[in-house]
Design an enzyme around this catalytic site. Structure first.
Site, PDB file in Angstrom:
ATOM      1  N   CYS A 162       0.514   6.320  -0.241  1.00  0.00           N
ATOM      2  CA  CYS A 162       0.476   5.136   0.869  1.00  0.00           C
ATOM      3  C   CYS A 162       1.061   5.839   2.120  1.00  0.00           C
ATOM      4  CB  CYS A 162       1.162   3.870   0.260  1.00  0.00           C
ATOM      5  SG  CYS A 162       1.092   2.556   1.341  1.00  0.00           S
ATOM      6  N   CYS A 204       3.831  -2.477  -0.799  1.00  0.00           N
ATOM      7  CA  CYS A 204       4.032  -2.740   0.651  1.00  0.00           C
ATOM      8  C   CYS A 204       2.963  -3.576   1.215  1.00  0.00           C
ATOM      9  CB  CYS A 204       4.362  -1.405   1.523  1.00  0.00           C
ATOM     10  SG  CYS A 204       2.752  -0.628   1.655  1.00  0.00           S
ATOM     11  N   CYS A 228     -13.252   2.740  -2.687  1.00  0.00           N
ATOM     12  CA  CYS A 228     -13.511   3.444  -1.207  1.00  0.00           C
ATOM     13  C   CYS A 228     -12.440   3.257  -0.138  1.00  0.00           C
ATOM     14  CB  CYS A 228     -14.834   2.726  -0.742  1.00  0.00           C
ATOM     15  SG  CYS A 228     -15.401   3.152   0.771  1.00  0.00           S
ATOM     16  N   CYS A 266       4.534   3.497   2.599  1.00  0.00           N
ATOM     17  CA  CYS A 266       5.606   3.510   1.609  1.00  0.00           C
ATOM     18  C   CYS A 266       5.792   4.627   0.608  1.00  0.00           C
ATOM     19  CB  CYS A 266       5.724   2.122   0.938  1.00  0.00           C
ATOM     20  SG  CYS A 266       4.359   1.941  -0.348  1.00  0.00           S
ATOM     21  N   CYS A 314      -2.067  -1.809  -1.589  1.00  0.00           N
ATOM     22  CA  CYS A 314      -0.731  -1.181  -2.235  1.00  0.00           C
ATOM     23  C   CYS A 314       0.132  -2.131  -2.636  1.00  0.00           C
ATOM     24  CB  CYS A 314       0.106  -0.491  -0.943  1.00  0.00           C
ATOM     25  SG  CYS A 314       1.564   0.426  -1.815  1.00  0.00           S
TER      26      CYS A 314
END
Length: 137
Positions: free
Chosen positions: A48, A100, A120, A51, A97
């Protein structure tokens, strides 16, 4: 699970570029075939951008032809969450995510075996961490 990462809007703006901010914090979508990872083939882990949580492995990446990085499974299902997205008159499944709450992209049921899924994902929501190829001498 990892402790939640919570920041103010000003903190997100300071750490992300404009496209990363728009995609991850406001669920924007980058143009197809434009992101840095849609045609990326190195061995490693995609994390990510907000984070650094590990999200997808290069081993699960495939060419779906859609213009965005596509994966048939998440690295750790606990690191992503899904929610119904009814934007733009469509019903889709948004991928976020779990640490976060960054918007990552969407998941569809038209992927390859073994899962039949196609995550995707916007390149702007990802960072890439290369890992050494253990098969090399």
């Amino acid at each position: 699970m990892t402790e939640k990462v919570i920041k103010t809007d000003a903190e997100w703006r300071a750490m992300l570029d404009d496209e990363e901010y728009d995609v991850t914090r406001h669920a924007a979508t980058e143009a197809p075939f434009s992101g840095r990872y849609w045609d990326h083939h190195e061995h490693g882990i995609y994390t990510c951008v907000c984070c650094n949580t590990p999200l997808f492995a290069s081993d699960a990446k495939f060419d779906s032809g859609c213009g965005w990085p596509s994966y048939f499974t998440a690295l750790n299902p606990d690191n992503v969450k899904e929610k119904i997205d009814r934007a733009y008159g469509m019903i889709r499944t948004e991928v976020i995510c779990n640490v976060c709450d960054a918007h990552l992209g969407h998941v569809f049921n038209d992927g390859p075996p073994p899962t039949g899924l196609r995550y995707c994902i916007n390149s702007a929501s990802l960072r890439f961490d290369a890992t050494p190829d253990l098969n090399e001498s």
